[in-house]
Design an enzyme around this catalytic site. Structure first.
Site, PDB file in Angstrom:
ATOM      1  N   LYS A  13      18.589  39.733  27.516  1.00  0.00           N
ATOM      2  CA  LYS A  13      18.946  40.932  26.753  1.00  0.00           C
ATOM      3  C   LYS A  13      17.927  41.141  25.617  1.00  0.00           C
ATOM      4  CE  LYS A  13      23.854  40.487  28.024  1.00  0.00           C
ATOM      5  NZ  LYS A  13      25.247  40.299  27.537  1.00  0.00           N
ATOM      6  N   TYR A  53      27.403  47.632  34.875  1.00  0.00           N
ATOM      7  CA  TYR A  53      28.740  47.023  34.817  1.00  0.00           C
ATOM      8  C   TYR A  53      29.689  47.706  35.807  1.00  0.00           C
ATOM      9  CZ  TYR A  53      27.326  44.448  30.637  1.00  0.00           C
ATOM     10  OH  TYR A  53      26.706  43.589  29.773  1.00  0.00           O
ATOM     11  N   ASN A 159      24.521  37.688  23.031  1.00  0.00           N
ATOM     12  CA  ASN A 159      24.568  36.378  23.690  1.00  0.00           C
ATOM     13  C   ASN A 159      23.390  36.166  24.630  1.00  0.00           C
ATOM     14  OD1 ASN A 159      25.352  38.177  25.610  1.00  0.00           O
ATOM     15  ND2 ASN A 159      27.374  37.295  25.978  1.00  0.00           N
ATOM     16  N   HIS A 162      22.663  38.070  30.469  1.00  0.00           N
ATOM     17  CA  HIS A 162      23.683  38.455  31.443  1.00  0.00           C
ATOM     18  C   HIS A 162      23.404  37.656  32.708  1.00  0.00           C
ATOM     19  CE1 HIS A 162      26.193  40.660  34.219  1.00  0.00           C
ATOM     20  NE2 HIS A 162      25.164  40.566  35.044  1.00  0.00           N
ATOM     21  N   GLU A 173      24.288  44.191  41.456  1.00  0.00           N
ATOM     22  CA  GLU A 173      23.325  44.153  40.347  1.00  0.00           C
ATOM     23  C   GLU A 173      21.897  44.003  40.841  1.00  0.00           C
ATOM     24  OE1 GLU A 173      26.610  42.210  37.289  1.00  0.00           O
ATOM     25  OE2 GLU A 173      24.902  41.002  37.935  1.00  0.00           O
TER      26      GLU A 173
HETATM   27  P1  ADP Z   1      29.669  37.608  30.587  1.00  0.00           P
HETATM   28  O1  ADP Z   1      28.418  38.284  30.080  1.00  0.00           O
HETATM   29  O2  ADP Z   1      29.709  36.152  30.153  1.00  0.00           O
HETATM   30  O3  ADP Z   1      29.882  37.755  32.076  1.00  0.00           O
HETATM   31  P2  ADP Z   1      31.714  39.676  30.195  1.00  0.00           P
HETATM   32  O4  ADP Z   1      31.325  40.192  31.539  1.00  0.00           O
HETATM   33  O5  ADP Z   1      33.150  39.377  29.938  1.00  0.00           O
HETATM   34  O6  ADP Z   1      30.904  38.331  29.847  1.00  0.00           O
HETATM   35  O7  ADP Z   1      31.244  40.693  29.056  1.00  0.00           O
HETATM   36  C1  ADP Z   1      30.055  41.424  29.174  1.00  0.00           C
HETATM   37  C2  ADP Z   1      29.343  41.432  27.836  1.00  0.00           C
HETATM   38  O8  ADP Z   1      30.093  42.203  26.886  1.00  0.00           O
HETATM   39  C3  ADP Z   1      29.194  40.071  27.163  1.00  0.00           C
HETATM   40  O9  ADP Z   1      28.088  39.336  27.660  1.00  0.00           O
HETATM   41  C4  ADP Z   1      29.039  40.428  25.704  1.00  0.00           C
HETATM   42  O10 ADP Z   1      27.699  40.757  25.356  1.00  0.00           O
HETATM   43  C5  ADP Z   1      29.901  41.688  25.577  1.00  0.00           C
HETATM   44  N1  ADP Z   1      31.243  41.381  25.049  1.00  0.00           N
HETATM   45  C6  ADP Z   1      32.241  40.745  25.697  1.00  0.00           C
HETATM   46  N2  ADP Z   1      33.332  40.653  24.909  1.00  0.00           N
HETATM   47  C7  ADP Z   1      33.033  41.247  23.741  1.00  0.00           C
HETATM   48  C8  ADP Z   1      33.723  41.475  22.500  1.00  0.00           C
HETATM   49  N3  ADP Z   1      34.942  41.061  22.296  1.00  0.00           N
HETATM   50  N4  ADP Z   1      33.066  42.128  21.530  1.00  0.00           N
HETATM   51  C9  ADP Z   1      31.812  42.549  21.702  1.00  0.00           C
HETATM   52  N5  ADP Z   1      31.097  42.358  22.829  1.00  0.00           N
HETATM   53  C10 ADP Z   1      31.685  41.722  23.835  1.00  0.00           C
HETATM   54 MG    MG Z   2      30.282  39.494  33.225  1.00  0.00          MG
END
Ligand code: ADP
Ligand code: MG
Length: 199
Positions: A13, A53, A159, A162, A173
């Site tokens: 990211k 997404y 974070n 992805h 994807e």
């Molecule tokens: P992952 O990336 O681990 O698969 P998710 O698919 O649940 O996680 O979420 C997609 C992305 O949305 C996360 O990587 C994160 O950047 C963002 N995200 C998830 N939950 C939150 C939240 N509570 N507040 C802000 N951003 C969030």
């Molecule tokens: Mg995810």
């Protein structure tokens, strides 16, 4: 029985690119034996990121529910933080923040191939919330962000990565970022050793 050779999509990211972590992240995947079969640096459009997404009602609600759980864990009031305690409404807000985040600079999109690649990559990335990620994982090593901090600042959790979480997600994807013919096929020099065929 066929061994479970998988392909998975990873995005570094914009925070990872801007912080100069591309090399370290690529190394972590390469040195575990995953094969890089696709790689691009992209400034993505809002539309492209939105369609990365799943955007199904279940997915949006799930994002909201996960957020409500982390507020409960940290003793935070969702109405004070987000203006609502409806998981669907919170999911929609986070969806918008994710689009802002993923278009805030270039991303590195890559496809990695290997046995159990989807799970291995998720393990190397670590927990979604860097604060909860194992310190040896990429998210745990390079970030300590949390939903409480991120949402107080009205933004997505930064974070760094992805990674596809299922075979179906990976298929969507990979097509979304690389089309039908954007991947390369070749042998790694250590392929026979990694597959245990060098004895
Ligand atoms: P992952 O990336 O681990 O698969 P998710 O698919 O649940 O996680 O979420 C997609 C992305 O949305 C996360 O990587 C994160 O950047 C963002 N995200 C998830 N939950 C939150 C939240 N509570 N507040 C802000 N951003 C969030
Ligand atoms: Mg995810």
């Amino acid at each position: 029985m066929d061994a479970p050779l998988e392909r998975t999509l990873v995005l570094i990211k914009p925070d990872g690119v801007k912080r100069g972590l591309v090399g370290k992240i690529l190394t972590a995947f390469e040195e575990v034996g995953l094969k890089l079969v696709g790689l691009r640096l992209v400034q993505a459009s809002r539309d492209h990121v939105a369609n990365h997404y799943p955007n199904t009602p279940e997915w949006i609600r799930g994002m909201g529910e996960k957020t409500l759980n982390s507020y409960a864990e940290h003793g935070k009031d969702p109405v004070a933080e987000m203006g609502t305690d409806d998981p669907m409404a919170i999911g929609e807000i986070i969806k918008g923040w994710n689009i802002d985040y993923l278009t805030s600079g270039p991303v590195v999109a890559m496809v990695l191939e290997g046995y159990h690649a989807i799970g291995v990559v998720r393990k190397l990335c670590g927990h979604t919330l860097p604060l909860n990620a194992d310190p040896g994982s990429l998210r745990g090593r390079f970030s300590s962000d949390s939903p409480v901090v991120a949402n107080a600042l009205r933004r997505a959790i930064q974070n760094l990565l992805h990674a596809s979480s299922t075979v179906e997600e990976a298929a969507h994807e990979i097509r979304h970022w690389f089309g039908e013919e954007g991947l390369c096929s070749y042998r790694r020099a250590d392929e026979a050793v990694l597959a245990g065929k060098d004895a």
